[in-house]
Enzyme design. Structure first.
Site, mmCIF file in Angstrom:
data_model
loop_
_atom_site.group_PDB
_atom_site.id
_atom_site.type_symbol
_atom_site.label_atom_id
_atom_site.label_comp_id
_atom_site.label_asym_id
_atom_site.label_seq_id
_atom_site.Cartn_x
_atom_site.Cartn_y
_atom_site.Cartn_z
ATOM 1 N N GLU A 229 8.784 21.557 -0.557
ATOM 2 C CA GLU A 229 9.724 22.599 -1.048
ATOM 3 C C GLU A 229 10.077 23.591 0.073
ATOM 4 O O GLU A 229 11.215 24.049 0.188
ATOM 5 C CB GLU A 229 9.094 23.369 -2.211
ATOM 6 C CG GLU A 229 8.733 22.540 -3.435
ATOM 7 C CD GLU A 229 7.314 21.996 -3.385
ATOM 8 O OE1 GLU A 229 6.832 21.616 -2.284
ATOM 9 O OE2 GLU A 229 6.658 21.930 -4.427
ATOM 10 N N ALA B 62 -6.587 -12.983 0.565
ATOM 11 C CA ALA B 62 -5.589 -14.038 0.736
ATOM 12 C C ALA B 62 -6.234 -15.324 0.256
ATOM 13 O O ALA B 62 -7.337 -15.662 0.685
ATOM 14 C CB ALA B 62 -5.219 -14.163 2.201
ATOM 15 N N ARG C 94 -3.354 -1.369 6.325
ATOM 16 C CA ARG C 94 -4.466 -0.758 7.065
ATOM 17 C C ARG C 94 -4.035 0.570 7.670
ATOM 18 O O ARG C 94 -4.802 1.520 7.726
ATOM 19 C CB ARG C 94 -4.927 -1.698 8.176
ATOM 20 C CG ARG C 94 -5.602 -2.951 7.667
ATOM 21 C CD ARG C 94 -6.109 -3.792 8.822
ATOM 22 N NE ARG C 94 -6.812 -4.973 8.333
ATOM 23 C CZ ARG C 94 -7.354 -5.878 9.138
ATOM 24 N NH1 ARG C 94 -7.276 -5.736 10.457
ATOM 25 N NH2 ARG C 94 -7.978 -6.914 8.646
ATOM 26 N N SER D 157 -16.062 -12.535 -0.537
ATOM 27 C CA SER D 157 -16.137 -12.890 -1.947
ATOM 28 C C SER D 157 -17.329 -12.229 -2.647
ATOM 29 O O SER D 157 -17.230 -11.840 -3.802
ATOM 30 C CB SER D 157 -16.221 -14.411 -2.068
ATOM 31 O OG SER D 157 -17.404 -14.845 -1.417
ATOM 32 N N GLU D 158 -18.439 -12.060 -1.945
ATOM 33 C CA GLU D 158 -19.618 -11.436 -2.585
ATOM 34 C C GLU D 158 -19.348 -9.949 -2.835
ATOM 35 O O GLU D 158 -19.598 -9.418 -3.917
ATOM 36 C CB GLU D 158 -20.867 -11.587 -1.692
ATOM 37 C CG GLU D 158 -21.416 -13.001 -1.619
ATOM 38 C CD GLU D 158 -21.837 -13.559 -2.991
ATOM 39 O OE1 GLU D 158 -21.843 -14.791 -3.137
ATOM 40 O OE2 GLU D 158 -22.117 -12.770 -3.917
ATOM 41 N N VAL D 159 -18.816 -9.273 -1.816
ATOM 42 C CA VAL D 159 -18.558 -7.835 -1.962
ATOM 43 C C VAL D 159 -17.459 -7.610 -2.987
ATOM 44 O O VAL D 159 -17.550 -6.718 -3.834
ATOM 45 C CB VAL D 159 -18.184 -7.221 -0.596
ATOM 46 C CG1 VAL D 159 -17.571 -5.848 -0.755
ATOM 47 C CG2 VAL D 159 -19.399 -7.149 0.297
HETATM 48 N N1 LIG Z 1 -7.980 -15.569 6.663
HETATM 49 C C1 LIG Z 1 -7.097 -14.629 6.247
HETATM 50 C C2 LIG Z 1 -7.524 -13.306 6.054
HETATM 51 N N2 LIG Z 1 -8.838 -13.033 6.314
HETATM 52 C C3 LIG Z 1 -9.372 -11.855 6.142
HETATM 53 C C4 LIG Z 1 -10.783 -11.706 6.640
HETATM 54 O O1 LIG Z 1 -11.546 -11.252 5.565
HETATM 55 C C5 LIG Z 1 -10.792 -10.688 7.771
HETATM 56 O O2 LIG Z 1 -10.320 -9.445 7.219
HETATM 57 C C6 LIG Z 1 -9.870 -11.125 8.864
HETATM 58 O O3 LIG Z 1 -10.452 -12.146 9.531
HETATM 59 C C7 LIG Z 1 -9.608 -9.897 9.685
HETATM 60 O O4 LIG Z 1 -9.518 -10.232 11.031
HETATM 61 P P1 LIG Z 1 -8.993 -9.081 12.028
HETATM 62 O O5 LIG Z 1 -9.445 -7.772 11.454
HETATM 63 O O6 LIG Z 1 -7.483 -9.169 11.997
HETATM 64 O O7 LIG Z 1 -9.621 -9.373 13.341
HETATM 65 N N3 LIG Z 1 -6.672 -12.362 5.624
HETATM 66 C C8 LIG Z 1 -5.343 -12.661 5.400
HETATM 67 O O8 LIG Z 1 -4.567 -11.793 4.997
HETATM 68 N N4 LIG Z 1 -4.894 -13.956 5.566
HETATM 69 C C9 LIG Z 1 -5.716 -14.939 5.995
HETATM 70 O O9 LIG Z 1 -5.266 -16.070 6.153
HETATM 71 N N1 LIG Z 2 1.858 18.298 -0.750
HETATM 72 C C1 LIG Z 2 2.403 19.167 -1.675
HETATM 73 C C2 LIG Z 2 1.625 19.700 -2.720
HETATM 74 N N2 LIG Z 2 0.317 19.339 -2.816
HETATM 75 C C3 LIG Z 2 -0.602 20.073 -3.679
HETATM 76 O O1 LIG Z 2 -1.225 21.095 -2.909
HETATM 77 C C4 LIG Z 2 -2.523 20.677 -2.476
HETATM 78 C C5 LIG Z 2 -2.631 20.805 -0.988
HETATM 79 O O2 LIG Z 2 -2.410 22.160 -0.693
HETATM 80 P P1 LIG Z 2 -2.511 22.599 0.862
HETATM 81 O O3 LIG Z 2 -3.956 22.433 1.215
HETATM 82 O O4 LIG Z 2 -2.028 24.037 0.846
HETATM 83 O O5 LIG Z 2 -1.579 21.669 1.623
HETATM 84 C C6 LIG Z 2 -2.638 19.212 -2.894
HETATM 85 O O6 LIG Z 2 -3.971 18.917 -3.249
HETATM 86 C C7 LIG Z 2 -1.718 19.132 -4.098
HETATM 87 O O7 LIG Z 2 -2.345 19.618 -5.254
HETATM 88 N N3 LIG Z 2 2.187 20.565 -3.612
HETATM 89 C C8 LIG Z 2 3.483 20.970 -3.464
HETATM 90 O O8 LIG Z 2 3.934 21.816 -4.215
HETATM 91 N N4 LIG Z 2 4.272 20.435 -2.479
HETATM 92 C C9 LIG Z 2 3.779 19.552 -1.578
HETATM 93 O O9 LIG Z 2 4.529 19.112 -0.694
HETATM 94 ZN ZN LIG Z 3 3.194 23.581 -2.440
#
Ligand SMILES: Nc1c(/N=C/[C@H](O)[C@H](O)[C@H](O)COP(=O)(O)O)[nH]c(=O)[nH]c1=O
Ligand SMILES: Nc1c(N[C@@H]2O[C@H](COP(=O)(O)O)[C@@H](O)[C@H]2O)[nH]c(=O)[nH]c1=O
Ligand SMILES: [Zn+2]
Length: 364
Positions: A53, A155, A185, A298-300
């Site tokens: 704002e 994936a 990421r 897969s485990e996590v």
């Molecule tokens: N094997 C595949 C993936 N594999 C994801 C794996 O769990 C692991 O995050 C990757 O090997 C990450 O490697 P780095 O961080 O880039 O070095 N993820 C994807 O999106 N596609 C796939 O084919």
């Molecule tokens: N980014 C945003 C808002 N964010 C609000 O304000 C808090 C962050 O406040 P501050 O630490 O002062 O930046 C945030 O947790 C959310 O509640 N509000 C708004 O009016 N406009 C803005 O663009």
């Molecule tokens: Zn604000």
């Protein structure tokens, strides 16, 4: 689409341009319209910087008089790092304020709207509310749970495998999909994998964008027995910060070696099913981590699913078939006996990336 929706859509698009850049704050867009002409626009770019704002009013100048303000989140009413926007709105001379959704931050939560209403300014709330809440799903989740927003991303092949039965998985998805993963990421505060993925893939878990830029999320490795190899890529903290989640009684000498390399530790008690993940999430949020990209394996994935800690699913499906009696599936170790125990999700969208598709789903 009526005028209010048109200008609110513009404000939402403006806000979305800063997605992932304002953590822990929400993304917010503001548009000021006077006599059908856009007199001011603003977005919140970064936590600690002026709110949306403020930018919009600065640009509008005297055109704010008698204008309408469209804002994607209720103007704040507290003194955070910046003064309250609701006061600014009250003194601005605007005639009408259209708000997409209330601010769930307990510091605001309707007070911003009351300040503006009490000044005799017309306020309408709820225009494109669903879109505004979806855009700030991470922030809203933080405010409601005091935990990071967990995105389960994986994936898999069309027949639901993460890798062949030998564990080979490079690559399942194509370039476009993998590029979109790096964009994810860049947006999140942290990326979390289990020691199994580190041992199998030796991933770097860094953000590599061909267009350059991008920030590296904090790498969180669940490793309760501290099995991480000292020469693993995730141990090279020159690339990105790494936090290892383990137990107090993990081998002290190895911990010291890793500490010397700049690795930080979080100790989380183990319960009967493994590390207490809910306690871990609360601890991570206290450290300022507002979202976590859960990249498996897969485990996590299964343990987060079992604990009900997944807030969003991003599932990449490649047009490939692997078969394989022992090939890894996305949530190995999560087993239910009958269909009525299945974990339900709702599909919210499908996109294509090259030959792959990505399904977005939310827990029911
Ligand atoms: N094997 C595949 C993936 N594999 C994801 C794996 O769990 C692991 O995050 C990757 O090997 C990450 O490697 P780095 O961080 O880039 O070095 N993820 C994807 O999106 N596609 C796939 O084919
Ligand atoms: N980014 C945003 C808002 N964010 C609000 O304000 C808090 C962050 O406040 P501050 O630490 O002062 O930046 C945030 O947790 C959310 O509640 N509000 C708004 O009016 N406009 C803005 O663009
Ligand atoms: Zn604000």
């Amino acid at each position: 689409m009526n005028d209010d929706q048109y200008y609110m859509k513009l404000a939402l698009d403006l806000a979305a341009s800063a997605k992932g850049k304002t953590n822990p704050n929400p993304v917010v867009g503001a548009v000021i319209v006077k006599d059908g002409v856009i007199a001011g626009t603003g977005i919140h770019r970064k936590a600690g910087e002026p709110h949306a704002e403020v930018h919009a009013f600065k640009m509008a100048g005297e055109y704010a008089e008698g204008a309408t303000l469209y804002v994607t989140l209720e103007p704040c009413s507290h003194y955070g790092k910046t003064p309250p926007c609701a006061n600014l709105v009250r003194e601005s001379g605007v005639r009408r304020v259209v708000v997409a959704t209330q601010d769930p931050n307990p510091e605001v939560a309707g007070r911003g709207i009351s300040i503006i209403k009490d000044a005799g300014i017309e306020v309408e709330v709820g225009v494109l509310e669903k879109e505004a809440q979806r855009l700030n799903e991470r922030f809203i989740h933080n405010m409601l749970t005091d935990r990071p927003f967990v995105i389960s991303k994986y994936a898999m092949t069309l027949d639901g495998k993460l890798a062949t039965h030998t564990g080979h998985s490079k690559w399942i998805t194509g370039e476009d999909s993998r590029h979109s993963v790096h964009l994810l990421r860049d947006e999140v505060d942290a990326i979390l994998v289990g020691i199994g993925t580190v041992l199998a893939d030796d991933p770097s878990l860094t953000t590599r964008l061909p267009e350059g830029g991008g920030k590296n999320p904090i790498r969180i490795i669940l490793d309760s027995e501290l099995r991480v190899p000292l020469d693993a890529k995730v141990v090279q903290v020159s690339d990105a910060k790494t936090l290892i989640v383990t137990q107090e009684n993990a081998p002290a000498d190895k911990m010291d070696l890793l500490r010397e390399k700049g690795i930080e530790f979080i100790f989380v008690p183990k319960n009967e099913t493994g590390l207490n993940l809910k306690a871990l999430m609360e601890e991570l949020y206290k450290k300022g981590i507002t979202d976590v990209l859960l990249e498996g394996g897969s485990e996590v994935n299964a343990s987060f699913l079992r604990e009900g800690l997944i807030d969003k699913y991003l599932i990449y499906i490649a047009p490939k078939l692997l078969g394989g009696r022992n090939s890894l599936t996305p949530y190995t170790g999560m087993n239910v006996d009958t269909m009525d125990e299945a974990m339900d999700v709702s599909f919210s969208g499908v996109e294509t990336f090259g030959e792959d598709i990505r399904i977005t789903a939310y827990p029911k």
